[in-house]
Write a protein that holds these residues in place. Sequence first.
Motif, PDB file in Angstrom:
ATOM      1  N   GLY A  38       2.161  18.179  -0.695  1.00  0.00           N
ATOM      2  CA  GLY A  38       3.125  18.912  -1.557  1.00  0.00           C
ATOM      3  C   GLY A  38       4.585  18.892  -0.639  1.00  0.00           C
ATOM      4  N   ILE A  39       4.748  17.958   0.059  1.00  0.00           N
ATOM      5  CA  ILE A  39       6.017  18.090   1.177  1.00  0.00           C
ATOM      6  C   ILE A  39       7.067  17.170   0.357  1.00  0.00           C
ATOM      7  CG2 ILE A  39       4.697  18.416   3.126  1.00  0.00           C
ATOM      8  CD1 ILE A  39       4.915  15.423   3.756  1.00  0.00           C
ATOM      9  N   LYS A  40       8.410  17.631   0.720  1.00  0.00           N
ATOM     10  CA  LYS A  40       9.560  17.065   0.315  1.00  0.00           C
ATOM     11  C   LYS A  40       9.469  15.513   1.144  1.00  0.00           C
ATOM     12  CE  LYS A  40      13.614  19.200   0.508  1.00  0.00           C
ATOM     13  NZ  LYS A  40      14.796  19.814   1.121  1.00  0.00           N
ATOM     14  N   HIS A  41      10.128  14.371   0.336  1.00  0.00           N
ATOM     15  CA  HIS A  41       9.978  13.130   0.927  1.00  0.00           C
ATOM     16  C   HIS A  41      10.888  12.426   0.354  1.00  0.00           C
ATOM     17  CE1 HIS A  41       7.438  13.437  -2.653  1.00  0.00           C
ATOM     18  NE2 HIS A  41       8.110  12.049  -2.925  1.00  0.00           N
TER      19      HIS A  41
ATOM     20  N   ASP B 208       0.799  -1.245   0.022  1.00  0.00           N
ATOM     21  CA  ASP B 208      -0.040   0.241  -0.084  1.00  0.00           C
ATOM     22  C   ASP B 208       0.839   1.180   0.034  1.00  0.00           C
ATOM     23  OD1 ASP B 208       0.877  -0.341   2.637  1.00  0.00           O
ATOM     24  OD2 ASP B 208      -0.809   0.009   3.496  1.00  0.00           O
ATOM     25  N   ILE B 209       1.979   1.268  -0.579  1.00  0.00           N
ATOM     26  CA  ILE B 209       2.777   2.234  -0.659  1.00  0.00           C
ATOM     27  C   ILE B 209       2.542   3.487  -1.300  1.00  0.00           C
ATOM     28  CG2 ILE B 209       4.533   1.751  -2.410  1.00  0.00           C
ATOM     29  CD1 ILE B 209       6.593   2.688  -0.713  1.00  0.00           C
ATOM     30  N   ASP B 210       1.522   3.244  -2.288  1.00  0.00           N
ATOM     31  CA  ASP B 210       0.719   4.092  -3.120  1.00  0.00           C
ATOM     32  C   ASP B 210       0.095   5.019  -2.092  1.00  0.00           C
ATOM     33  OD1 ASP B 210      -0.885   1.936  -2.751  1.00  0.00           O
ATOM     34  OD2 ASP B 210      -2.435   2.959  -3.783  1.00  0.00           O
ATOM     35  N   MET B 211      -0.585   4.715  -1.179  1.00  0.00           N
ATOM     36  CA  MET B 211      -1.258   5.658  -0.019  1.00  0.00           C
ATOM     37  C   MET B 211      -0.214   6.454   0.497  1.00  0.00           C
ATOM     38  SD  MET B 211      -4.400   4.689  -0.490  1.00  0.00           S
ATOM     39  CE  MET B 211      -5.251   4.847   0.940  1.00  0.00           C
ATOM     40  N   ALA B 212       0.903   6.185   0.717  1.00  0.00           N
ATOM     41  CA  ALA B 212       2.085   7.059   1.378  1.00  0.00           C
ATOM     42  C   ALA B 212       2.257   8.121   0.365  1.00  0.00           C
ATOM     43  CB  ALA B 212       3.119   6.106   1.780  1.00  0.00           C
ATOM     44  N   TYR B 213       2.753   7.714  -0.875  1.00  0.00           N
ATOM     45  CA  TYR B 213       2.830   8.660  -1.973  1.00  0.00           C
ATOM     46  C   TYR B 213       1.710   9.739  -2.249  1.00  0.00           C
ATOM     47  CZ  TYR B 213       7.551   6.973  -3.129  1.00  0.00           C
ATOM     48  OH  TYR B 213       8.831   6.736  -3.210  1.00  0.00           O
ATOM     49  N   LYS B 214       0.564   9.123  -2.074  1.00  0.00           N
ATOM     50  CA  LYS B 214      -0.734  10.040  -2.249  1.00  0.00           C
ATOM     51  C   LYS B 214      -0.718  11.028  -0.965  1.00  0.00           C
ATOM     52  CE  LYS B 214      -5.769   9.549  -2.480  1.00  0.00           C
ATOM     53  NZ  LYS B 214      -5.813   9.927  -4.072  1.00  0.00           N
TER      54      LYS B 214
ATOM     55  N   VAL C  39       2.039  12.354   0.638  1.00  0.00           N
ATOM     56  CA  VAL C  39       3.135  13.438   0.377  1.00  0.00           C
ATOM     57  C   VAL C  39       2.769  14.265  -0.673  1.00  0.00           C
ATOM     58  CG1 VAL C  39       4.921  11.972   1.558  1.00  0.00           C
ATOM     59  CG2 VAL C  39       4.575  11.874  -1.045  1.00  0.00           C
ATOM     60  N   ASN C  40       2.247  13.706  -1.660  1.00  0.00           N
ATOM     61  CA  ASN C  40       1.958  14.496  -3.230  1.00  0.00           C
ATOM     62  C   ASN C  40       0.783  15.409  -2.613  1.00  0.00           C
ATOM     63  OD1 ASN C  40       3.968  13.443  -4.585  1.00  0.00           O
ATOM     64  ND2 ASN C  40       2.583  11.519  -5.223  1.00  0.00           N
ATOM     65  N   HIS C  41      -0.173  14.997  -1.847  1.00  0.00           N
ATOM     66  CA  HIS C  41      -1.335  15.701  -1.555  1.00  0.00           C
ATOM     67  C   HIS C  41      -0.860  17.066  -0.907  1.00  0.00           C
ATOM     68  CE1 HIS C  41      -5.329  16.829   0.151  1.00  0.00           C
ATOM     69  NE2 HIS C  41      -4.770  17.066   1.179  1.00  0.00           N
TER      70      HIS C  41
ATOM     71  N   LEU D 187      -8.793  18.887   8.067  1.00  0.00           N
ATOM     72  CA  LEU D 187      -7.400  19.170   7.171  1.00  0.00           C
ATOM     73  C   LEU D 187      -7.707  18.795   5.927  1.00  0.00           C
ATOM     74  CD1 LEU D 187      -4.903  17.894  10.030  1.00  0.00           C
ATOM     75  CD2 LEU D 187      -5.349  20.190   9.383  1.00  0.00           C
ATOM     76  N   GLY D 188      -8.866  18.401   5.498  1.00  0.00           N
ATOM     77  CA  GLY D 188      -8.939  18.146   4.156  1.00  0.00           C
ATOM     78  C   GLY D 188      -8.193  17.183   3.342  1.00  0.00           C
ATOM     79  N   LEU D 189      -8.007  16.082   4.439  1.00  0.00           N
ATOM     80  CA  LEU D 189      -7.010  14.960   3.836  1.00  0.00           C
ATOM     81  C   LEU D 189      -7.979  14.032   3.075  1.00  0.00           C
ATOM     82  CD1 LEU D 189      -5.020  14.087   7.078  1.00  0.00           C
ATOM     83  CD2 LEU D 189      -3.986  14.950   4.771  1.00  0.00           C
TER      84      LEU D 189
END
Length: 243
Positions: free
Chosen positions: A78-81, A66-72, A74-76, A173-175
């Motif tokens: 807009g933070i450095k990762h 489920d790493i796509d959720m983690a990328y979702k 950080v992209n949402h 927070l609008g997540l």
Amino acid sequence: MFDALKVKDECVLWIRDFFEKNGNGCNAVVGISGGKDSSVAAALCAEALGKDRVIGVLMPQGEQHDIDMAYKLVNHLGIKHFEVNVKDAVDGILNNLPKEIEITAQTKQNIPPRIRMSTLYAVSQSVNGRVCNTCNLSEDWVGYSTRYGDSVGDFSPMSNLTVTEVKQIGYLLGLPKELVDKTPIDGLCGKSDEENLGFTYAELDVYIRTGKIEDKAKKEIIDRKHKQNLFKLELMPSFKPQI
């Protein structure tokens, strides 16, 4: 009645105050799993400090389904990762333990979160950071964390908020809903939190805040786990000589 907006705003101010006193100009370093806790913690830090001062660290162990959720997340935000795979480190420890030691299932389950915390501090010390603890009150109440793993950090914005309350703040927070409502999985044995615990977070949260629970068997489980795991929240005992 829980006032999510009031608590969210107070938490944001608390984070700002922490950084002013304990690392003015430092970055918040957050381990990102893609679940509600890391999502809400990162979002709170972004609101408090600005997204440019929040760094997410994704730490799969080999392949993470489920790493796509983690990328979702950080992209949402807009933070450095960064992505740091911990598999070699975990395997290195397990493969080099003395052969005469019988490695227990619990040992295997707890090494990854401890390696992840070492990874967070390695990143943090290299980027002028402070590590954000992402635990919540519900998990801490029944010891659902690894000592010296995900149970620690430099500051903890949610350790006095239940799962139910964390989720309400996440919505505020609008997540993305799929991050806030994602079924909590411990990432250790493949089961959901609630399957492992034997009760739901909804039941636990009501019990924590009101003392009420209908199922006596579940009450006994919660009380036992709480008593057994209090040591995780306390400072290490130390001998005090009479000098």
